[in-house]
Every structure is written in C-alpha cells, then in structure tokens.
Design a protein around this motif. Structure first.
Motif, PDB file in Angstrom:
ATOM      1  N   ARG A  72       0.674  -1.200   0.060  1.00  0.00           N
ATOM      2  CA  ARG A  72       0.109   0.072  -0.144  1.00  0.00           C
ATOM      3  C   ARG A  72       1.033   1.231  -0.043  1.00  0.00           C
ATOM      4  O   ARG A  72       0.466   2.176  -0.745  1.00  0.00           O
ATOM      5  N   ARG A  73       1.923   1.346   0.693  1.00  0.00           N
ATOM      6  CA  ARG A  73       2.745   2.297   0.937  1.00  0.00           C
ATOM      7  C   ARG A  73       3.584   2.501  -0.349  1.00  0.00           C
ATOM      8  O   ARG A  73       3.951   3.802  -0.961  1.00  0.00           O
ATOM      9  N   ARG A  74       4.262   1.520  -1.090  1.00  0.00           N
ATOM     10  CA  ARG A  74       4.962   1.584  -2.076  1.00  0.00           C
ATOM     11  C   ARG A  74       3.933   2.098  -3.557  1.00  0.00           C
ATOM     12  O   ARG A  74       4.567   2.997  -3.919  1.00  0.00           O
ATOM     13  N   LEU A  75       2.810   1.808  -3.400  1.00  0.00           N
ATOM     14  CA  LEU A  75       1.899   2.183  -4.407  1.00  0.00           C
ATOM     15  C   LEU A  75       1.702   3.731  -4.296  1.00  0.00           C
ATOM     16  O   LEU A  75       1.596   4.531  -5.103  1.00  0.00           O
ATOM     17  N   ALA A  76       1.509   4.161  -2.749  1.00  0.00           N
ATOM     18  CA  ALA A  76       1.038   5.565  -2.740  1.00  0.00           C
ATOM     19  C   ALA A  76       2.217   6.361  -3.121  1.00  0.00           C
ATOM     20  O   ALA A  76       2.077   7.471  -3.924  1.00  0.00           O
ATOM     21  N   LEU A  77       3.415   5.890  -2.759  1.00  0.00           N
ATOM     22  CA  LEU A  77       4.870   6.831  -3.067  1.00  0.00           C
ATOM     23  C   LEU A  77       5.104   6.696  -4.572  1.00  0.00           C
ATOM     24  O   LEU A  77       5.541   7.815  -5.092  1.00  0.00           O
ATOM     25  N   ALA A  78       4.680   5.483  -5.188  1.00  0.00           N
ATOM     26  CA  ALA A  78       5.074   5.565  -6.695  1.00  0.00           C
ATOM     27  C   ALA A  78       3.985   6.523  -7.623  1.00  0.00           C
ATOM     28  O   ALA A  78       4.437   7.217  -8.629  1.00  0.00           O
ATOM     29  N   ARG A 109       1.455  10.590   0.785  1.00  0.00           N
ATOM     30  CA  ARG A 109       2.900  10.339   1.250  1.00  0.00           C
ATOM     31  C   ARG A 109       2.978   9.707   2.670  1.00  0.00           C
ATOM     32  O   ARG A 109       3.802   9.162   3.264  1.00  0.00           O
ATOM     33  N   ARG A 110       1.841  10.060   3.483  1.00  0.00           N
ATOM     34  CA  ARG A 110       1.782   9.613   4.963  1.00  0.00           C
ATOM     35  C   ARG A 110       1.308   8.219   5.152  1.00  0.00           C
ATOM     36  O   ARG A 110       1.055   7.660   6.052  1.00  0.00           O
ATOM     37  N   GLN A 111       0.898   7.608   3.892  1.00  0.00           N
ATOM     38  CA  GLN A 111       0.097   6.048   3.791  1.00  0.00           C
ATOM     39  C   GLN A 111       0.894   5.299   4.647  1.00  0.00           C
ATOM     40  O   GLN A 111       2.160   5.001   4.611  1.00  0.00           O
ATOM     41  N   ARG A 112       0.277   4.458   5.488  1.00  0.00           N
ATOM     42  CA  ARG A 112       0.653   3.400   6.298  1.00  0.00           C
ATOM     43  C   ARG A 112       0.092   2.322   5.785  1.00  0.00           C
ATOM     44  O   ARG A 112      -1.047   2.006   5.440  1.00  0.00           O
ATOM     45  N   PRO A 113       0.585   0.814   6.353  1.00  0.00           N
ATOM     46  CA  PRO A 113      -0.096  -0.227   6.248  1.00  0.00           C
ATOM     47  C   PRO A 113      -1.734  -0.368   6.616  1.00  0.00           C
ATOM     48  O   PRO A 113      -1.919   0.140   7.490  1.00  0.00           O
TER      49      PRO A 113
END
Length: 345
Positions: free
Chosen positions: A270-276, A341-345
């Motif tokens: 989830r965080r990898r996708l948000a940052l991408a 950017r602040r997304q966490r699992p």
C-alpha cells in the motif's frame, strides 16, 4: 511563493511545522526521511531546506553533505532542527555548511524569522558569475545527439532496446517518456526506472561491455536521438571530462536504485503504491494536462511496485474511496499528495 523543503521523520512535528510555514505563505514540500529529502531537493528545487538531524538510515548531516556535493543543490540555504543541544554537533553542522541551527522545541516566530533572514541573505548575495561553458566532451556529445539527422520519431509502445540484445547505441530522450524494465524467468516484468525529457538511456550497458540488461519501451510518442556505440566509445576515449561525467552519473544512478530496492524490500505494498503515484506525478505531471492525470497502465503500476495487477486495482479503489485520487477510465489524478505520502499499512 517561496518553496520550503521540510525533512523530519517525526510526523506530528513535521505536520505542525508544515502548517506553520504554510500559514506564513510558504509552499511546503515534506519528506519523512533523509533519502526522500535528497530526492525532493533535486526535483522540487526548494528555496530553502529545513532538516532534522537525528533520522534513521540517512541523518541530517548526510543530507547536507549530499546536497553540497551536487552543483544543482549546493547553494540552497540549509537550516538544521535538533532536539539535542550539543556543541560538537553545532560545530560539525556549521562547518559542513549549514546556515542556521534551531533547537526543539522552538518558538514559531524564531523559526519564521530564521527562514526569512536566510532567504533575504540568499537573495542579497552578489550575482553569480556567468555560467561556464560546458565541458568540451559533454558539449560535443550534446551536439551529436541533437543533430536533426540523428533524431527519430517513434510511436507509443516502441521498444528502443531489448534485454539480452547486444548494445548497439545510446539514446537521448529529447521529448517523451519511457519505462525500463526487467523480466524474471517466470515472465514477470519489473519496472526499474522511469525516464523523461533530457535523459540518456542504454549507456550503462555500453560502458559495461555487456548485453542490454533491461528493456526500454516508450510510454508515449517520443523524439529520440541515437548515437552508435562505437562513436560513443571514441568520444569517451578522447575526452576525459566526458568519462568523469559518466562515472559520476553511474554512481548517482546506483544510489537511487539502491534506495528504491530498500523501499521495495521493506515497505508494504500500500505504501509502495502511494509513493509510486506521488513520484510519478512529480516527475511527469509537467508533461501532461492536469485533467489527464498519470498515464500508467495497471500492469505498469504493478510492475513498478512489485505487486499483482489485482492488488494494485483494489488499492487504487481504496485510495479513491478515501478521497486521495480520482479514477477516470485508465487515468489517475492525485487529489491529496500529502496524505498519500503519509500512507501506512
């Protein structure tokens, strides 16, 4: 509006400081760690950096050192934030080139005054000398790649080179976007790099004397300059400045890839996708109409973050329900980059 890059790993402190700066009329770009801070300093071109010292992986001293080694960021005013009052740290920071040093907790007015002072001093400095002429080898390379006879126009999805082919040319992306990817034995594709205007492609394999280790495919219609391998090698042998340039370029590229591998290894999907999504927008949005958003297929997004297409589609739907993005057909528009950017699992 002046842009402030705020690098702080403690989220409540970062959010509170960003709010203060925004209320004071600054545009704030946030980074939750030193590595991301270095990336944003290079891409966002801030007018000033405010950076915490004590951070995992890459601390504030490391950020300052890297930025001062890069000609594109070496002149950006730099303010340290720290919770620790230590004369040795103070001396180390100022000797390294920091412009100021604020101790937490700090008064809002003190922070704003320090930033305003450093911006005024930076603007009042003597005019810089006219830029030096490009190094001869690099200038010759640019002249060759931009010669009309060497420029070719390709349609979207054209493959510039295939993994496993002998390296025959280096490519300069004059206008357009491209993805570079690898394929494993099971046929799964992994995107290792996204490229845009002005970037050189295929040079690593020519320099290494290996077959192309990756495949590069155009994401849209593009204009590309081609330079045959033997001409490139002759230039390198005749111009030491060009050889040094590519040595430094290889080092920067390797560092960026290492940082991305760490992200893929230790961050949840989830965080990898948000940052991408955020990084794609930061890199490519100037090339597209805001109404069209990002132009990556679900398959490409999955290959970029190392996940299945089904997982990516499900998480995109979740982001839409949370008001973070808008989905219109295959297009994705980011509505709240700060929350992504602040997304966490």
């Amino acid at each position: 509006m002046k842009t402030i890059l705020l690098i702080e790993d403690h989220e409540p402190m970062r959010e509170n400081t960003a709010e203060i700066l925004e209320l004071a009329g600054y545009r704030v770009v946030q980074a939750a760690d030193g590595k991301r801070g270095v990336e944003l300093a290079r891409h966002a071109a801030p007018d000033l950096v405010v950076c915490d010292i004590m951070m995992p992986e890459l601390d504030g001293f490391g950020v300052l050192h890297i930025l001062h080694q890069d000609p594109a960021t070496t002149d950006i005013p730099f303010l340290f934030l720290t919770a620790k009052v230590d004369r040795e740290d103070l001396r180390r920071g100022m000797n390294a080139g920091a412009d100021d040093y604020l101790t937490k907790p700090f008064d809002d007015t003190v922070l704003l005054d320090a930033i305003a002072l450093r911006l005024r001093k930076h603007e009042a400095r003597p005019a810089a000398a006219p830029p030096a002429h490009p190094l001869p080898g690099l200038q010759l390379l640019q002249d060759l790649l931009t010669a009309p006879a060497r420029l070719k126009h390709y349609r979207k999805k054209h493959v510039l080179y295939l993994e496993g082919d002998a390296p025959h040319s280096v490519y300069w992306l004059q206008h357009g976007t491209a993805k570079t990817s690898k394929t494993d034995k099971a046929g799964n594709e992994y995107i290792t790099e996204l490229s845009t205007n002005g970037q050189l492609l295929g040079y690593r394999d020519v320099l290494g004397g290996t077959d192309y280790q990756e495949t590069t495919t155009l994401l849209d219609d593009a204009t590309v300059g081609l330079l045959p391998r033997h001409e490139f090698e002759v230039l390198l042998s005749q111009h030491a400045d060009l050889a040094r340039h590519f040595s430094q370029l290889l080092a920067r590229t390797a560092a960026a890839r290492d940082a991305r591998l760490l992200e893929l290894a230790y961050q949840p999907v989830r965080r990898r996708l948000a940052l991408a999504l955020v990084r794609f927008e930061e890199t490519f949005q100037p090339l597209t109409s805001p109404a069209h958003g990002t132009h990556l297929s679900r398959e490409d997004l999955a290959a970029l973050v190392g996940a299945s297409k089904e997982t990516v589609s499900r998480m995109l739907s979740e982001f839409r329900e949370e008001g973070l993005i808008e989905l219109v057909g295959s297009d994705i528009s980011i509505l709240d980059a700060a929350r992504l950017r602040r997304q966490r699992p």
